[in-house]
Design a protein around this motif. Structure first.
Motif, PDB file in Angstrom:
ATOM      1  N   GLN A   1       0.640  -1.541   0.456  1.00  0.00           N
ATOM      2  CA  GLN A   1      -0.040  -0.450  -0.145  1.00  0.00           C
ATOM      3  C   GLN A   1       0.553   0.949   0.198  1.00  0.00           C
ATOM      4  N   LYS A   2       2.334   1.144  -0.310  1.00  0.00           N
ATOM      5  CA  LYS A   2       2.953   1.850  -0.295  1.00  0.00           C
ATOM      6  C   LYS A   2       3.262   2.872   1.078  1.00  0.00           C
ATOM      7  N   GLN A   3       3.081   2.129   1.814  1.00  0.00           N
ATOM      8  CA  GLN A   3       3.028   2.826   3.462  1.00  0.00           C
ATOM      9  C   GLN A   3       4.490   2.183   3.814  1.00  0.00           C
ATOM     10  N   LEU A   4       5.553   3.032   4.328  1.00  0.00           N
ATOM     11  CA  LEU A   4       6.934   3.081   4.966  1.00  0.00           C
ATOM     12  C   LEU A   4       6.270   2.584   6.332  1.00  0.00           C
ATOM     13  N   VAL A   5       7.153   1.233   6.830  1.00  0.00           N
ATOM     14  CA  VAL A   5       6.837   0.622   6.917  1.00  0.00           C
ATOM     15  C   VAL A   5       7.948   0.107   7.872  1.00  0.00           C
ATOM     16  N   ARG A   6       9.578  -0.226   7.641  1.00  0.00           N
ATOM     17  CA  ARG A   6      10.949  -0.757   7.950  1.00  0.00           C
ATOM     18  C   ARG A   6      11.754   1.137   7.148  1.00  0.00           C
ATOM     19  N   VAL A   7      12.555   0.884   8.654  1.00  0.00           N
ATOM     20  CA  VAL A   7      14.239   1.792   7.870  1.00  0.00           C
ATOM     21  C   VAL A   7      14.764  -0.038   8.185  1.00  0.00           C
TER      22      VAL A   7
END
Length: 473
Positions: free
Chosen positions: A105-111
């Protein structure tokens, strides 16, 4: 289901292996900046165990100074790859690179961030920048010296003493003989040494200078001769070439040679004789080819008599001695030096200054115990600290002004007659010339009078009998 679990276990095993075997420190955070995984080497970089980081917010860790700034926070703010230099609580300098990871969903989930220890590289970079600035400064100073309208760039030779030095320098520069420069501190022995090198066949090769009195005795041997790998605690693993080796094919200038410890003098003598060096901790010798110039402000002959300097080394060094007279004995050089340094520092600091007649006279009357180096320092100080465009006598340092005023002939009118005052001045000039000249003919030429007049005046003042030496006619 079981197959999926095995695949998941394999992926987790691979992920763990990647994290544990990476030479970089790896940190994985969730979409809120909370740490999920870290590699074991984070203890070395951040000074904290991996288990103490799990679940902690990178923003919180940044606030307490574990690392600063946080690359994870920057990625969360920009949602783009970020790279920056971090400083850690342990004093490390770290290059950190952070990457955002998005779901379907193009959500930032990890860095995911990678950190590489740059402490040593940054230290080397800083050292290199300092050396670069130093090289630029030396090049600028050298260029200043080359622009001077003298027979040898950077050397003022208006006085008879310095003209004799320049003539000798031009002769000895053409051959590889050893030269020993003698004179008080600040007379310009290093400038003469560089002039000999520039006029020699080795001018395109290195000019290597070392001050034997500026390096602690315990380090002087390794600095001169270099050392082999692991020769002592703290030594570089790859070893280090010595100053003498760096001078190969060029000129080696040993300043303040009189300060060299007796224990090293024998080793230096062997190097001069054989042109071979043996690094500390090594058994193999290296061939070196250098032209040797030494300098000292001490009386080496007296040190030999006192047992403080090796006689055989003294004879090896004293092949061509060149004595540079102190500035007080060559007053003709003072005014040109003042002009040169005034122009140099006016240009350097962007300040247009000139010196009025009263200040010039005081500077000429001063004894200059620090010689050329003191002239340079005083003129630089005057250019920088004087607010007015004209430097006058009141701007001079108090000690200099008092000594210069005391050196002037006091005129007490009318208690003393003009004839007596003139005779006193004449006596001082005649006797000063007598001290500095070797013959009465040389005195006559310098004073602008006939040789018989010189003889009559010497007899008049009856000073010859007070001297322990005689003067040639």
């Amino acid at each position: 289901m079981r197959e999926n679990k095995e695949k998941l276990d394999d992926v987790l095993m691979e992920l763990k292996a990647i994290i544990e075997t990476s030479t970089d420190n790896i940190v994985i955070a969730d979409g809120e900046g909370n740490i999920l995984r870290v590699s074991d080497n984070c203890r070395e970089i951040y000074g904290i165990a991996p288990e103490e980081l799990y679940g902690k917010s990178t923003e919180q860790l940044e606030k307490v100074g574990i690392f600063s700034p946080s690359v994870t926070r920057r990625v969360l703010e920009t949602k783009q790859k970020q790279q920056l230099i971090q400083h850690t609580k342990t004093g490390k300098v770290v290059m950190a690179t952070g990457y955002p990871v998005f779901d379907k969903q193009k959500q930032l989930v990890r860095v995911v961030s990678y950190s590489h220890d740059m402490t040593e590289i940054m230290a080397l970079k800083e050292s290199f920048e300092k050396l670069t600035e130093q090289v630029k400064r030396y090049e600028s100073e050298l260029e200043e010296l080359r622009e001077k309208e003298t027979r040898i760039p950077g050397v003022i030779a208006e006085s008879p003493q310095m003209k004799r030095v320049i003539t000798l320098v031009q002769r000895v520069a053409k051959v590889d003989t050893t030269v020993l420069l003698l004179g008080e501190s600040g007379v310009g022995k290093n400038v003469i040494a560089k002039a000999i090198h520039r006029k020699s066949e080795r001018k395109a090769q290195p000019f290597i200078e070392i001050n034997c009195g500026a390096i602690p005795e315990g380090l002087l041997e390794s600095e001169l001769f270099g050392y082999a790998s692991g020769s002592f605690t703290g030594a570089s693993k790859s070893g280090k070439p010595g100053i003498i080796e760096l001078a190969d094919k060029g000129t080696l200038f040993l300043d303040e040679i009189g300060e060299m410890p007796l224990a090293l003098q024998a080793k230096l003598l062997k190097v001069i004789q054989e042109k071979k060096i043996t690094p500390v901790g090594d058994t193999r010798s290296k061939q070196v080819d250098f032209r040797l110039i030494a300098a000292t402000n001490r009386d080496l002959a007296e040190m030999v008599r006192e047992g403080k300097f090796r006689q055989d080394l003294y004879f090896r060094l004293n092949v061509i001695p060149i004595e540079i007279a102190p500035l007080r004995q060559r007053p003709e050089d003072i005014l040109p030096l003042i002009r040169i340094f005034l122009a140099k520092f006016s240009k350097k600091y962007g300040l247009e200054k000139r010196v009025d007649e009263s200040a010039v006279q005081a500077l000429l009357n001063y004894g200059w115990p620090g010689n050329v180096r003191e002239v340079e320092n005083v003129i630089e100080r005057l250019v920088v600290t004087t607010e007015e465009p004209v430097i006058s006598i009141e701007h001079l340092p108090e000690a200099l002004r008092k000594e210069a005023e005391a050196a002037e002939i006091p005129v007490s009118f009318p208690a003393r007659k003009l004839k007596d005052i003139l005779e006193e001045v004449e006596e001082k000039i005649i006797m000063q010339a007598y001290k500095e000249c070797r013959t009465t003919h040389e005195m006559a030429k310098r004073l602008g009078i006939s040789q018989p007049s010189v003889v009559r005046r010497l007899q008049k003042y009856r000073k010859i009998r007070d001297k322990g030496t005689s003067i040639q006619k």
